[in-house]
Design a protein around this motif. Structure first.
Motif, short mmCIF file in Angstrom:
data_model
loop_
_atom_site.label_atom_id
_atom_site.label_comp_id
_atom_site.label_asym_id
_atom_site.label_seq_id
_atom_site.Cartn_x
_atom_site.Cartn_y
_atom_site.Cartn_z
N ASP B 503 0.93 -1.27 0.33
CA ASP B 503 -0.26 0.18 -0.09
C ASP B 503 0.90 1.28 0.42
O ASP B 503 1.87 1.17 0.49
N VAL B 504 0.62 2.46 -0.33
CA VAL B 504 0.79 3.99 -0.57
C VAL B 504 0.51 3.89 0.61
O VAL B 504 -0.17 3.69 1.29
N GLU B 505 2.20 5.06 1.37
CA GLU B 505 1.83 5.05 2.77
C GLU B 505 1.80 6.83 3.07
O GLU B 505 2.49 7.68 2.23
N VAL B 506 0.82 7.07 3.96
CA VAL B 506 0.93 8.08 3.78
C VAL B 506 1.66 9.43 5.21
O VAL B 506 2.10 8.77 6.19
N GLN B 507 2.58 10.29 4.37
CA GLN B 507 3.48 10.58 5.67
C GLN B 507 2.67 11.86 6.29
O GLN B 507 2.07 12.65 4.91
N GLY B 508 2.51 11.56 8.08
CA GLY B 508 1.75 12.77 8.01
C GLY B 508 0.04 12.63 8.24
O GLY B 508 0.45 10.79 8.66
N ASN B 509 -1.19 12.97 9.18
CA ASN B 509 -1.94 12.78 9.13
C ASN B 509 -2.46 11.76 7.93
O ASN B 509 -2.26 12.18 7.36
N GLU B 510 -3.58 11.01 8.68
CA GLU B 510 -4.74 10.29 7.41
C GLU B 510 -5.83 10.53 6.82
O GLU B 510 -5.81 10.39 5.55
N THR B 511 -6.07 11.99 7.62
CA THR B 511 -6.95 12.48 7.30
C THR B 511 -6.98 13.90 6.57
O THR B 511 -5.69 14.47 7.58
N GLY B 512 -6.91 15.04 6.16
CA GLY B 512 -6.93 16.49 6.40
C GLY B 512 -7.13 16.91 5.34
O GLY B 512 -8.25 16.39 4.26
N GLU B 513 -6.58 18.26 5.06
CA GLU B 513 -7.40 19.27 4.06
C GLU B 513 -5.99 18.77 2.17
O GLU B 513 -6.69 18.77 1.60
N ARG B 532 7.90 21.06 6.07
CA ARG B 532 8.00 22.37 6.21
C ARG B 532 6.12 23.03 7.01
O ARG B 532 6.13 23.04 8.15
N ALA B 533 5.79 23.34 6.16
CA ALA B 533 4.17 23.18 5.94
C ALA B 533 3.79 22.91 7.77
O ALA B 533 2.45 22.93 7.84
N GLN B 534 3.86 21.21 7.36
CA GLN B 534 3.05 20.31 8.94
C GLN B 534 4.11 21.18 9.75
O GLN B 534 3.02 21.58 10.86
N ALA B 535 5.18 22.01 10.22
CA ALA B 535 5.73 21.91 10.95
C ALA B 535 4.72 23.90 11.70
O ALA B 535 4.79 24.15 11.90
N GLU B 536 4.30 23.90 10.40
CA GLU B 536 4.15 25.51 10.43
C GLU B 536 2.26 24.90 10.90
O GLU B 536 1.61 26.70 11.37
N GLY B 537 2.11 24.19 11.10
CA GLY B 537 0.87 23.91 11.48
C GLY B 537 -0.36 23.95 10.28
O GLY B 537 -1.54 23.62 10.94
N LEU B 538 -0.62 23.02 9.51
CA LEU B 538 -1.25 23.55 8.54
C LEU B 538 -1.28 21.57 8.00
O LEU B 538 -0.93 20.68 8.31
N SER B 539 -2.78 21.34 7.56
CA SER B 539 -3.45 20.81 7.51
C SER B 539 -2.88 19.61 6.77
O SER B 539 -3.76 19.27 5.13
N VAL B 540 -1.53 19.29 6.13
CA VAL B 540 -1.19 19.02 4.73
C VAL B 540 -0.23 17.28 5.08
O VAL B 540 0.51 16.98 5.97
#
Lengths: 340, 619
Positions: B503-513, B532-540
């Motif tokens: 399966d393809v793996e998701v880096q970060g949250n499994e759901t989001g924007e 970088r975007a995750q560190a800024e708190g973005l839902s990516v």
């Protein structure tokens, strides 16, 4: 290795498949197929070690009718597939079946390079001087002026001479035969199969639908003795119903002479297929009717190591010099470091 | 040979670019710097940039060659969007590279080469080292040519030979500036010039002279230290993508106990794979330099027919030439692997520049319904794993498989954690031997693969070819029903590979924007941007495809769990087109075709434009 088992005796029938042969009735290909099937049991090679590979065209359907391994590939590429197979499996007997369009037009490059590499293949080129499968367009061996559907005013292309090309590529075995002379054909194919290296055999083959009688002017039985010359190693080039004509070399010109009247057999060219220099073979290959008799037989046959042999040798030498490769050692080649 | 500790500043990450005339040895200097940094324990990532011409006119703009290396005390995924320091060996190198250097960056210029003639070749009207055009940059003028000549005046070498060593002087200076040991390069020099001790000594001397010059000349107020990175424990070396590709294919031979047969026609940027594999004769590898691209794949197909690992390699224009034969491999269902190292197209395009523009060619570039498996490595070192994967799929499913690399991966390098050979996946291959009821086009129930029956096997004599096959018997068939059945069978066979890939793996949250979806060499830039975007708190989140056909089984589900999908690619949206067609997802694109890798910063900008919402970041 166990001791070699005696081969079960095979017959021509063992090389016939259950596929219906679909060439036009009267096609010269039937004769080539029959002689090839007849030859196979004589080769003393297990059936499963023989592979026929073809490109596209009428001739290229032959593998379907040979009960061996076979590969009916794509237009012009048979020598490439055969090369990959032979280079990777040198113990196999690999045959290429091709035509004048397949080998000399769309696949010309591969034919040249197979021959210059001297990979151990037998290449049989069915030359009918026409495109049959696509219904009658002129081919690279059609004579200039040939009127066909795609050349209504006559072809303006100059034809290519297949044996000259093979000699130019320094093929180590170059021969020509005709489909209608079954005895000559099978013996030529047999010699080709015995040769180590690329064996190139051009077979004049009549297409009775789209180019009927293409070779009649010299190959018809009635005129053949006077208009063709059989090449035999170590023998003078004598021909004619009365065996009274011959070829004499005058500088680089092949002269037609009549024996008697001060010309004896000793003046004639003695055929030497093993000559290092391909010049005389090339002069012979270019002889065409009506200026000359058309030469049939082996134009050239000399030995040098084949591509597949050399490839194996390099591997053996590398192993002998460097030892067998070890992946772990190779992976760690050069500068490495450890992260604790 | 160390400066006092007061003079040292510690940095997390530095990116330097060596640029010069293509004869100046910038590639070599860059590679040595990379190796040295890696051996020290930094994470490294590199990208070379060189002209297609072997030697464009000396000093000219098209003749500039460069090598960028980024080294870091933490894990990095790209060679850096832009350098911190540029070594410019001549005016042309400055001119072509300055645009990438941010203001505040450092230029080390070989001032000797800023002559009137060279300035004119680089279209400079005035000397940029003397006018104010470099305001905002820190400019260090070093007369590298004359310092090198002076260091080697007693070497006994000709002036031309001496001049050729000036890259080593520049390299020595960089080693001083970034506090790196000369030892690895000195060892390399000894090995490289073992047959020519005079040249070896000269190179070593000028390398040291460059280092000492940095120490004594006080041109730089400080020098820098980038501490070791915290990489996964193991035994490492640096490796380029093409080297890793060759090693991966070589490993397959051992894992499958089959002979590797590689046929290829030289083509940039894939030629290295042939020259690498040609070195491995002692492993029993057979390599063949074919007369053309068509012959190369023909030979690979012939070898596969004979039971060997049939492999060919190329780049875009060559893949186009091979397409008819790939169709033959589809029809004959032989396990041929085609490695294609993409470059900028169309046509001859830009042979040394990177692009991802051949995905659709790999997918569809053949006549008829002609499915093949496609895999794509994500990083230079990943080429090793995906080369093995390509053959694993090809052999298990009896299907031609395209390994789609690119120029950036092929010539870029990074540390490679050397795998334990015994830990690599075994690939079990079974040839058909049972003549009883043998049918060349019988199907494996699970995979639909046909048996691999190779010449030399008694009783299995059969004929294959490009004409449509009768289901089972494999004889020629032109009937309507059979053709349709066979088209579906070949399609279904490729589709079923999905059961056999991760399966393809998701880096970060499994759901989001936003999900940023990539494939191939954009992995580094996408991963850096998303982090970088995750560190800024973005839902990516991000996901990276290494299997392009078929897609991993969970991909549709993954896509559905995000409000939006962004697909950055070095093309005009080829993966995006496939994703939209297959999953009816309104994916957005970020597409550049500059011949250069995507930059982290530009992907971050695109993310910013698509995502506003912040999430609670769990550290």
């Amino acid at each position: 290795m166990t001791a070699p088992q005696p081969l079960p005796a095979l017959s021509r029938k063992d090389f016939v498949t259950d596929q219906e042969v679909r060439w036009c009735p009267g096609c010269g290909d039937y004769s080539i197929l029959a002689q090839t099937q007849k030859l196979m049991p004589e080769l003393n090679i297990p059936q499963e070690q023989i592979v026929f590979i073809s490109g596209i065209g009428c001739s290229s359907r032959l593998p379907y009718y040979m009960n061996t391994y076979g590969f009916h590939s794509i237009h012009g590429r048979a020598p490439t597939i055969a090369t990959g197979l032979k280079a990777s499996r040198p113990e196999l007997s690999v045959w290429v079946v091709t035509g004048d369009g397949d080998a000399l037009s769309i696949g010309g490059n591969h034919l040249i390079h197979a021959m210059r590499r001297n990979i151990d293949l037998v290449i049989v080129l069915f030359n009918n001087r026409i495109y049959g499968l696509t219904k009658g367009q002129y081919s690279p061996t059609s004579e200039q002026g040939k009127v066909t559907k795609t050349s209504p005013l006559g072809s303006i292309d100059y034809p290519i001479n297949a044996c000259s090309l093979a000699l130019g590529a320094n093929a180590t075995f170059v021969a020509r035969s005709i489909a209608t002379d079954t005895h000559h054909l099978i013996s030529t194919l047999e010699r080709a199969s015995q040769h180590k290296g690329t064996s190139f055999v051009e077979v004049f083959q009549n297409c009775n639908v789209f180019n009927d009688g293409a070779f009649d002017s010299f190959a018809d039985k009635a005129v053949r003795p006077d208009r063709t010359v059989l090449l035999e190693h170590g023998k003078p080039l004598v021909y004619g119903k009365e065996n009274n004509r011959g070829i004499r070399l005058n500088g680089t010109v092949a002269e037609v002479v009549e024996t008697g009247n001060g010309v004896s057999e000793a003046d004639l060219l003695i055929h030497d297929e093993k000559m290092d220099d391909p010049t005389i073979a090339s002069i012979l290959a270019r002889m065409e009717y009506p200026e000359h008799p058309v030469p049939l037989g082996v134009l050239r046959a000399f030995e040098r190591p084949s591509y597949d042999e050399l490839m194996e040798e390099q591997i053996k030498d590398a192993v002998a010099e460097q030892g067998e490769g070890d992946l772990a050692t190779l992976f760690s080649e050069g500068d490495t470091w450890v992260v604790e | 040979m160390t400066a006092s500790s007061d003079d040292v500043r510690e940095l997390e990450r530095v990116t330097i670019r060596f640029a010069g005339d293509s004869g100046d040895g910038s590639q070599l200097a860059g590679q040595q710097f990379t190796n040295t940094a890696a051996i020290f324990g930094n994470d490294v990532s590199t990208v070379p940039d060189y002209p297609a011409e072997i030697r464009a006119p000396a000093g000219s703009l098209p003749g500039v060659s460069s090598f960028q290396v980024s080294f870091s005390s933490h894990q990095i995924y790209t060679p850096g969007d832009s350098p911190n320091l540029l070594v410019a060996m001549n005016p042309a190198a400055l001119k072509t590279n300055l645009q990438d250097l941010p203001k505040g960056g450092t230029v080390v210029a070989n001032s000797d080469e800023f002559t009137e003639a060279n300035l004119s070749k680089a279209n400079y009207e005035t000397n940029p080292l003397e006018d104010d055009s470099l305001a905002g940059y820190r400019v260090i003028r070093v007369p590298i040519t004359s310092l090198n000549a002076h260091a080697l005046k007693d070497s006994g070498l000709s002036n031309t030979q001496i001049d050729r060593s000036k890259n080593m002087f520049a390299l020595g200076l960089m080693f001083w500036l970034y506090e790196r040991s000369l030892e690895p390069t000195l060892r390399w020099i000894d090995a490289k010039f073992s047959k020519n001790p005079q040249v070896a000594e000269a190179n070593a001397n000028t390398l040291k002279a460059g280092f000492n010059f940095g120490d004594t000349a006080e041109l730089f107020p400080v020098h820098y230290r980038v501490p070791k990175a915290n990489l996964k424990p193991g035994h490492y070396r640096t490796i380029t993508g093409n080297e890793a590709t060759a090693l991966g294919f070589l490993a397959v031979a051992e894992l499958s106990k089959l002979q590797l047969f590689y046929a290829s026609y030289p083509i940039t940027p894939a030629s290295d794979i042939l020259s690498e594999l040609a070195r491995f004769k002692r492993f029993g590898v057979k390599t063949m330099q074919s007369e053309d691209e068509l012959a190369a794949i023909g030979a690979a197909i012939g070898a596969a027919f004979g039971g060997s690992l049939g492999l060919t390699g190329t780049s875009g224009p060559g893949l186009a030439l091979k397409s008819e034969a790939i169709g033959l491999a589809v029809m004959t269902e032989l396990p041929v692997v085609i490695a294609s190292v993409q470059r900028a197209g169309p046509s001859t395009g830009m042979p040394t520049k990177t692009e991802q523009t051949d995905l659709l060619q790999a997918m569809f570039g053949r006549n008829g319904e002609s499915p093949v498996a496609i895999v794509a490595p994500a990083t230079p070192a990943d080429c090793f794993a995906m080369a093995i994967e390509a053959f694993r799929i090809a052999l298990l499913h009896m299907v031609p498989t395209i390994f789609l690399s690119d120029s950036y991966l092929g010539s870029g390098s990074e540390p490679w954690r050397i795998p334990d050979v015994d830990g690599l996946p075994q690939i079990d291959v079974t040839f058909a031997t049972d003549a009883k009821g043998f049918q060349p086009y019988a199907r494996d129930e699970k995979t639909l693969a046909r048996p691999w029956a190779v010449p030399g096997t008694p009783g299995l004599e059969h004929r294959i070819g490009g004409l449509e096959k009768l289901d089972g018997a494999g004889t020629v068939s032109y009937t309507a029903e059979n053709h349709e059945r066979m088209v579906y069978l070949r399609t279904e066979k490729v589709a079923r590979i999905v059961n056999d890939i991760p399966d393809v793996e998701v880096q970060g949250n499994e759901t989001g924007e936003l999900l940023v979806l990539g494939w191939g060499s954009t992995y580094g830039a996408i991963t850096s941007a998303v982090q970088r975007a995750q560190a800024e708190g973005l839902s990516v989140s991000s996901a990276h495809l290494r299997h392009l056909n078929p897609f991993p089984g969970n991909l549709g589900d993954v896509l559905s769990r995000f409000d939006r999908v962004l697909v950055p690619e070095m093309n005009l949206g080829q993966l995006r087109m496939l994703i939209r067609a297959r999953y009816l997802v309104d994916a957005a694109g970020f597409n550049r075709v500059t011949g250069r890798p995507l930059k982290t910063g530009e992907i971050v900008e695109r993310i910013h434009a698509l995502v506003q919402r912040k999430v609670n970041v769990v550290a």
